[in-house]
Design a protein around this motif. Structure first.
Motif, PDB file in Angstrom:
ATOM      1  N   ILE A   1       0.865  -1.177   0.000  1.00 15.58           N
ATOM      2  CA  ILE A   1       0.000   0.000   0.000  1.00 15.58           C
ATOM      3  C   ILE A   1       0.902   1.227   0.000  1.00 15.58           C
ATOM      4  O   ILE A   1       1.826   1.325   0.806  1.00 15.58           O
ATOM      5  CB  ILE A   1      -0.932   0.007   1.223  1.00 15.58           C
ATOM      6  CG1 ILE A   1      -1.823  -1.247   1.192  1.00 15.58           C
ATOM      7  CG2 ILE A   1      -1.765   1.271   1.267  1.00 15.58           C
ATOM      8  CD1 ILE A   1      -2.663  -1.453   2.414  1.00 15.58           C
ATOM      9  N   THR A   2       0.615   2.156  -0.930  1.00 14.88           N
ATOM     10  CA  THR A   2       1.452   3.336  -1.097  1.00 14.88           C
ATOM     11  C   THR A   2       0.594   4.587  -1.170  1.00 14.88           C
ATOM     12  O   THR A   2      -0.450   4.588  -1.830  1.00 14.88           O
ATOM     13  CB  THR A   2       2.255   3.224  -2.418  1.00 14.88           C
ATOM     14  OG1 THR A   2       2.952   1.977  -2.425  1.00 14.88           O
ATOM     15  CG2 THR A   2       3.240   4.355  -2.569  1.00 14.88           C
ATOM     16  N   LEU A   3       1.026   5.651  -0.504  1.00 19.78           N
ATOM     17  CA  LEU A   3       0.380   6.948  -0.629  1.00 19.78           C
ATOM     18  C   LEU A   3       1.137   7.715  -1.698  1.00 19.78           C
ATOM     19  O   LEU A   3       2.329   7.993  -1.543  1.00 19.78           O
ATOM     20  CB  LEU A   3       0.398   7.705   0.702  1.00 19.78           C
ATOM     21  CG  LEU A   3      -0.190   9.121   0.693  1.00 19.78           C
ATOM     22  CD1 LEU A   3      -1.662   9.102   0.267  1.00 19.78           C
ATOM     23  CD2 LEU A   3      -0.032   9.774   2.044  1.00 19.78           C
TER      24      LEU A   3
ATOM     25  N   GLU B   1      -3.569   9.891  -3.865  1.00 19.09           N
ATOM     26  CA  GLU B   1      -4.150   8.581  -4.185  1.00 19.09           C
ATOM     27  C   GLU B   1      -3.477   7.539  -3.287  1.00 19.09           C
ATOM     28  O   GLU B   1      -2.273   7.590  -3.061  1.00 19.09           O
ATOM     29  CB  GLU B   1      -3.892   8.205  -5.645  1.00 19.09           C
ATOM     30  CG  GLU B   1      -4.644   9.039  -6.647  1.00 19.09           C
ATOM     31  CD  GLU B   1      -6.047   8.534  -6.912  1.00 19.09           C
ATOM     32  OE1 GLU B   1      -6.273   7.315  -6.867  1.00 19.09           O
ATOM     33  OE2 GLU B   1      -6.922   9.382  -7.159  1.00 19.09           O
ATOM     34  N   ILE B   2      -4.276   6.611  -2.798  1.00 18.18           N
ATOM     35  CA  ILE B   2      -3.744   5.479  -2.049  1.00 18.18           C
ATOM     36  C   ILE B   2      -3.812   4.291  -3.000  1.00 18.18           C
ATOM     37  O   ILE B   2      -4.895   3.888  -3.425  1.00 18.18           O
ATOM     38  CB  ILE B   2      -4.541   5.203  -0.767  1.00 18.18           C
ATOM     39  CG1 ILE B   2      -4.454   6.420   0.159  1.00 18.18           C
ATOM     40  CG2 ILE B   2      -4.026   3.948  -0.070  1.00 18.18           C
ATOM     41  CD1 ILE B   2      -5.331   6.333   1.381  1.00 18.18           C
TER      42      ILE B   2
ATOM     43  N   SER C   1      -2.842   0.291  -3.979  1.00 13.40           N
ATOM     44  CA  SER C   1      -2.518  -1.004  -3.386  1.00 13.40           C
ATOM     45  C   SER C   1      -2.320  -2.015  -4.503  1.00 13.40           C
ATOM     46  O   SER C   1      -2.937  -1.914  -5.564  1.00 13.40           O
ATOM     47  CB  SER C   1      -3.611  -1.465  -2.427  1.00 13.40           C
ATOM     48  OG  SER C   1      -4.831  -1.623  -3.113  1.00 13.40           O
TER      49      SER C   1
ATOM     50  N   SER D   1      -6.531   1.828  -6.848  1.00 12.55           N
ATOM     51  CA  SER D   1      -6.140   3.133  -6.357  1.00 12.55           C
ATOM     52  C   SER D   1      -7.407   3.890  -5.980  1.00 12.55           C
ATOM     53  O   SER D   1      -8.427   3.780  -6.651  1.00 12.55           O
ATOM     54  CB  SER D   1      -5.355   3.831  -7.469  1.00 12.55           C
ATOM     55  OG  SER D   1      -5.394   5.193  -7.354  1.00 12.55           O
TER      56      SER D   1
ATOM     57  N   VAL E   1      -7.555   9.666  -1.242  1.00  9.45           N
ATOM     58  CA  VAL E   1      -7.644   9.630   0.211  1.00  9.45           C
ATOM     59  C   VAL E   1      -8.944  10.269   0.707  1.00  9.45           C
ATOM     60  O   VAL E   1      -9.561   9.767   1.657  1.00  9.45           O
ATOM     61  CB  VAL E   1      -6.391  10.265   0.872  1.00  9.45           C
ATOM     62  CG1 VAL E   1      -6.321  11.753   0.629  1.00  9.45           C
ATOM     63  CG2 VAL E   1      -6.331   9.948   2.350  1.00  9.45           C
TER      64      VAL E   1
ATOM     65  N   LEU F   1     -11.731   7.783   0.402  1.00  5.59           N
ATOM     66  CA  LEU F   1     -11.620   6.767   1.446  1.00  5.59           C
ATOM     67  C   LEU F   1     -12.199   7.284   2.764  1.00  5.59           C
ATOM     68  O   LEU F   1     -12.958   6.579   3.445  1.00  5.59           O
ATOM     69  CB  LEU F   1     -10.153   6.372   1.625  1.00  5.59           C
ATOM     70  CG  LEU F   1      -9.844   5.181   2.499  1.00  5.59           C
ATOM     71  CD1 LEU F   1     -10.457   3.916   1.932  1.00  5.59           C
ATOM     72  CD2 LEU F   1      -8.341   5.019   2.639  1.00  5.59           C
TER      73      LEU F   1
ATOM     74  N   SER G   1      -1.932  15.868   9.170  1.00  6.34           N
ATOM     75  CA  SER G   1      -1.534  15.530   7.803  1.00  6.34           C
ATOM     76  C   SER G   1      -1.594  16.755   6.903  1.00  6.34           C
ATOM     77  O   SER G   1      -0.685  16.999   6.105  1.00  6.34           O
ATOM     78  CB  SER G   1      -2.433  14.428   7.230  1.00  6.34           C
ATOM     79  OG  SER G   1      -2.320  13.256   7.978  1.00  6.34           O
TER      80      SER G   1
END
Length: 133
Positions: free
Chosen positions: A56-58, A63-64, A66, A81, A84, A87, A117
């Motif tokens: 899993i990458t930000l 966009e997140i 996976s 994808s 965020v 989500l 954040s």
């Protein structure tokens, strides 16, 4: 008059349920199952996950992403994808909050983390602007 013989055209199929999966072959022209076997879902999950890992990458644009990596990932496409903000929207929907049993304290903690954040992103944007000058 002799009956006409037709060779079936076989096609693989898989049907997944809660606790079992049925896999096999069926005649593509009639849909009739030729051979099948029922396998417990846990056996399939173990076999797939044994040689796979989830990454899993930000991404920089929020966009997140996976993906499943490993020898099993060649068999299926498991790259997705999601933004965020989408989500978070899905998480805080009333139906999902009920399922997750999120409390007001949980939501306040989520809000604090999201605010930190935002501050981190704003700080980085400022640094990038200063470095560009």
């Amino acid at each position: 008059m002799s009956p006409e013989t037709v060779d079936p055209t076989l096609g693989a199929f898989a049907k997944y349920g809660q606790s079992t999966a049925t896999v096999g072959y069926r005649d593509a022209s009639t849909g009739r199952v030729i051979a099948s076997i029922e396998i417990p879902a846990q056996v399939i999950e173990r076999a797939v996950l044994e040689n796979a890992s989830v990454e899993i990458t930000l991404l920089g644009d929020g966009e997140i992403a996976s993906a499943v990596a490993g020898s099993a990932s060649d068999c299926f496409s498991a790259r997705t994808s999601v933004p965020v903000d989408h989500l978070v929207d899905v998480f805080v929907s009333s139906g999902n909050l009920h399922k997750e049993e999120a409390t007001e304290a949980d939501l306040r903690t989520l809000l604090e983390r999201l605010q930190r954040s935002v501050q981190a992103v704003e700080r980085t944007i400022s640094l990038l602007k200063r470095a560009a000058k």
